[in-house]
Scaffold this active site. Structure first.
Site, mmCIF file in Angstrom:
data_model
loop_
_atom_site.group_PDB
_atom_site.id
_atom_site.type_symbol
_atom_site.label_atom_id
_atom_site.label_comp_id
_atom_site.label_asym_id
_atom_site.label_seq_id
_atom_site.Cartn_x
_atom_site.Cartn_y
_atom_site.Cartn_z
ATOM 1 N N GLY A 196 40.052 40.391 37.787
ATOM 2 C CA GLY A 196 40.722 41.648 38.116
ATOM 3 C C GLY A 196 41.582 41.584 39.367
ATOM 4 O O GLY A 196 42.718 42.070 39.376
ATOM 5 N N SER A 197 41.052 41.005 40.424
ATOM 6 C CA SER A 197 41.809 40.969 41.681
ATOM 7 C C SER A 197 43.096 40.169 41.518
ATOM 8 O O SER A 197 44.154 40.576 42.015
ATOM 9 C CB SER A 197 40.964 40.372 42.806
ATOM 10 O OG SER A 197 39.926 41.269 43.146
ATOM 11 N N HIS A 233 33.704 39.938 33.451
ATOM 12 C CA HIS A 233 32.312 40.097 33.900
ATOM 13 C C HIS A 233 31.829 41.543 33.975
ATOM 14 O O HIS A 233 30.642 41.781 34.215
ATOM 15 C CB HIS A 233 32.087 39.382 35.234
ATOM 16 C CG HIS A 233 32.627 40.087 36.423
ATOM 17 N ND1 HIS A 233 31.832 40.785 37.287
ATOM 18 C CD2 HIS A 233 33.886 40.198 36.896
ATOM 19 C CE1 HIS A 233 32.586 41.293 38.244
ATOM 20 N NE2 HIS A 233 33.831 40.961 38.034
ATOM 21 N N CYS A 256 27.471 50.987 56.001
ATOM 22 C CA CYS A 256 26.565 49.880 56.257
ATOM 23 C C CYS A 256 26.536 48.856 55.140
ATOM 24 O O CYS A 256 26.100 47.735 55.339
ATOM 25 C CB CYS A 256 25.168 50.403 56.526
ATOM 26 S SG CYS A 256 25.044 50.961 58.212
#
Lengths: 139, 394
Positions: free
Chosen positions: B73-74, B204, B327
Site C-alpha cells: 500500500g505505501s 496482507h 503513546c
C-alpha cells in the site's frame, strides 16, 4: 516497543493507588493534552513519609513509574524523597523505552510537587528546598 | 470469565489464509525461476504473474494491462501521488487535493511534494469522518493535478462516497486516486463505474502475504516511472517480481469476494452488538459515522483514560487491539484522524480500535465488551481526572 517485566508488573498490579484523606502534601503534574497526569498524596510524620498514594491518567509507563516511585519513598525520609531521581526510578524498573523516559521525569516531579505542597502548608517557602516544579512532561 | 485469545486488529494486518498459502507454495519451492527467463520454470513463473494480473483486473473491472505490482500500500500510494504529480507539473499543474485523515503514506507523500513546491489542500472530514463531494468540487482549480481520497479510513473505518467523488473528478478532468487498502475485500470496487483513475491495494489486509500490493493505473494515464531498471511492469516499476506474493494477492482478493455480502451482513450484526454494548459505558463515544463504516471496524473513545494503558490491559485479557493514543505512536500528539474529526487531545488519547476478523463469534464479541468495561473501570478508578469528568454536564 517492549516493556520490562518489572514495568509490566507495576502496570498490571500498581502499588499505592488511591487518595489520602488529610494528606500533608498533594502534588499534581502533567496535563491531559499530552496524555499524562500524575497526582500524588503524602503523609509526613517527623520528617518521614509514612504513607503515599497516587492516581495517574496515562500510559503503561506512566502508571508503572508512579507505582515504583511511591514504593521508593514510602517509609523514607523527606531528604531521601527529595533526592529520588528519574534515573533511579527507571533503573528500579529495569529501564524504559526511550520515548517513555519522560514518564519517569513526571514521577520525580510529582513527588517534588507533593513535597512542595507540604512545605507550603508548613509555612515554608518550598522553592529553595525542592526547586522549581516542571508541570509539563515536555522536558 | 475464562481468558481467551482474540485477534481484533485486522486493520493492522490479517492472518495469512491456509488456502492462499497453498496457492503460493509452488512459487516458493519448485517454480523458483525468474519470470524474465526463457526456460520452463521461468515461463511458469511468468505465466503465474500474468494470470494473477488477469484475476485482479477482473475483481475490480479493469484491464490486466492496468495492474502494476508493487511492494504494498505505501509504495502504491507513493507512486500514484508522486509519479502523477511530478508528471503533471510539466503541464503547469501543481495543486493536489487530499483529506486531513489519510494514511501517512498519502499525507507524508503530500508533505514531501509540498517541499517541492506543490500546493496541498486538505479537505475537511467533518465530525462523522466523511468527505463531501460538493466541498471537493469547490476545491478543484485549473492547477489541480490530482485528487487522492481514501476509500475507507484505516482508523475509524468510515467509507467515503467514492463514486460521487470520482464523478466530480471526471467532470473536471482531474486524476482521481484512491487508497483502497482497507476497502479491498470488504467493499465493492468497480473502477469504471466509480470513475477511479488510480487505486492502491495490498495483500496482507485480506489474508494475503505481507510485502505485496498493486496499483491500478487507468489506460492513458502516465505517471512517472517509479523504479528504473529492468522491463518488469511494462518498464514502470523495475525489479524481479515477488511471484509468490503476487499469486498470494490474486488468490486472497478472489477469495475475499466469495460470500462477501453474506460475510459483511454477519459482521455488521456483530459489530453493532459490540458498539451498542460499549456505548453503555458512561462518557464513551463512537468515532466516525455509525452506518457508513467498514463492517468490522469499531473505534471508540473513553474519557478519563489513556489508550495505551487500555491496550496493555486488554492484552492481559488476551485481546489484541489498537489505539490512536500518542503513546502508541511515540509522539505527544494523538491520532491525526481523531483530531481531524474535531476531538480534543485529551479525549483522543483514550481511543480504542477493534477490527474484527471473519471468524469472530458472538461469544467473542461479548467477551471483548465485558473485558473493555472492566478495564475502563479499573483505569478510571486510578485516574485523577475521572471524578471531574464524571460529574461534568457534557
Amino acid at each position: 516497543m517492549a516493556y520490562s517485566e518489572k514495568v509490566l508488573d507495576h502496570f498490571a498490579n500498581p502499588r499505592n493507588v488511591g487518595e489520602l484523606e488529610n494528606a500533608d502534601g498533594i502534588g499534581e503534574v502533567g496535563n491531559a493534552r499530552c496524555g499524562d497526569i500524575m497526582k500524588m498524596y503524602i503523609k509526613v510524620d517527623n520528617d518521614t513519609i509514612t504513607d503515599v498514594k497516587f492516581k495517574t491518567f496515562g500510559c503503561g509507563a506512566a502508571i508503572a513509574t508512579s507505582s515504583m516511585a511511591t514504593e521508593m519513598i514510602k517509609g523514607k525520609s523527606i531528604n531521601d524523597a527529595l533526592n529520588l531521581t528519574n534515573t533511579a526510578v527507571m533503573e528500579a524498573l529495569d529501564g524504559l523505552p526511550p520515548v517513555k523516559v519522560h514518564c519517569s521525569v513526571l514521577a520525580e516531579q510529582a513527588i517534588k510537587s507533593a513535597l512542595s505542597d507540604y512545605y507550603t502548608k508548613q509555612g515554608i517557602d518550598p522553592e529553595p528546598i525542592v526547586g522549581k516544579i516542571s508541570h509539563d512532561d515536555e522536558v | 470469565m475464562e481468558k481467551k485469545w482474540i485477534y481484533a486488529d485486522n486493520a493492522a494486518t490479517t492472518k495469512l489464509s491456509a488456502e492462499v498459502l497453498a496457492d503460493m507454495m509452488p512459487y516458493l519451492t519448485e517454480i523458483y525461476g525468474n519470470p524474465s527467463s526463457l526456460y520452463e520454470i521461468g515461463t511458469y513463473a511468468q505465466k503465474a504473474v500474468e494470470t494473477a494480473r488477469e484475476k485482479i483486473a477482473e475483481c475490480i473491472n479493469a484491464h490486466p494491462r492496468e495492474i502494476y505490482f508493487t511492494s504494498g500500500g505505501s509504495e502504491s500510494d507513493n507512486w500514484a501521488i508522486k509519479g502523477m504529480a511530478r508528471a503533471l507539473k510539466k503541464k503547469g499543474k501543481n495543486h493536489i487535493i487530499t483529506t486531513a485523515f489519510e494514511h501517512h503514506a498519502v499525507l507524508h507523500t503530500c508533505q514531501a511534494l509540498k517541499r517541492e513546491g506543490f500546493e496541498i489542500t486538505l479537505l475537511d472530514v467533518h465530525e462523522n469522518g466523511i468527505v463531501r463531494a460538493d466541498e471537493l468540487e469547490k476545491a478543484i482549480k485549473d492547477t489541480t493535478a490530482l485528487v487522492s481520497i481514501m476509500y475507507a479510513n484505516n482508523e475509524i473505518g468510515t467509507v467515503q462516497p467514492i463514486e460521487e467523488l470520482g464523478a466530480v473528478c471526471k467532470k473536471h478532468n482531474v486524476i482521481f486516486h484512491t487508497d483502497a487498502v482497507q476497502a479491498v475485500g470488504h467493499l465493492p470496487i468497480d473502477v469504471q463505474k466509480q470513475n477511479i483513475d488510480m487505486l492502491s491495494m495490498t495483500a496482507h489486509k485480506l489474508h494475503g502475504p505481507k510485502g505485496c500490493g498493486a496499483l491500478y493505473i487507468r489506460k492513458g494515464i502516465r505517471p512517472q516511472i517509479y523504479i528504473d531498471g529492468g522491463s518488469q511492469e511494462r518498464g514502470m516499476r523495475a525489479g524481479t517480481e515477488n511471484v509468490a506474493g503476487i499469486v498470494g494477492l490474486a488468490s486472497a482478493l478472489q477469495r475475499s469476494l466469495v460470500d462477501r455480502e453474506e460475510r459483511n451482513s454477519r459482521m455488521t450484526v456483530l459489530r453493532n452488538r459490540l458498539i451498542d454494548e460499549l456505548l453503555t459505558i458512561e462518557k464513551s463515544r463512537l468515532n466516525g459515522d455509525r452506518n457508513h463504516r467498514l463492517p468490522n471496524n469499531i473505534n471508540m473513545c473513553f474519557e478519563g483514560i489513556e489508550g495505551e494503558a487500555l491496550l496493555l490491559r486488554l492484552d492481559l485479557k488476551g485481546i489484541c487491539a489498537s489505539s490512536g493514543s500518542a503513546c502508541t505512536s511515540g509522539s505527544l500528539d494523538p491520532s491525526h484522524v481523531l483530531l481531524a474529526l474535531g476531538l480534543p487531545h485529551e479525549i483522543a488519547h483514550g481511543s480504542l480500535r477493534l477490527s474484527l476478523g471473519e471468524d469472530i463469534t458472538e461469544e467473542d464479541v461479548d467477551y471483548i465488551a465485558q473485558s473493555v468495561k472492566e478495564v475502563v473501570q479499573t483505569l478510571r478508578q486510578m485516574s485523577p481526572v475521572w471524578e471531574k469528568i464524571k460529574n461534568s454536564e457534557k
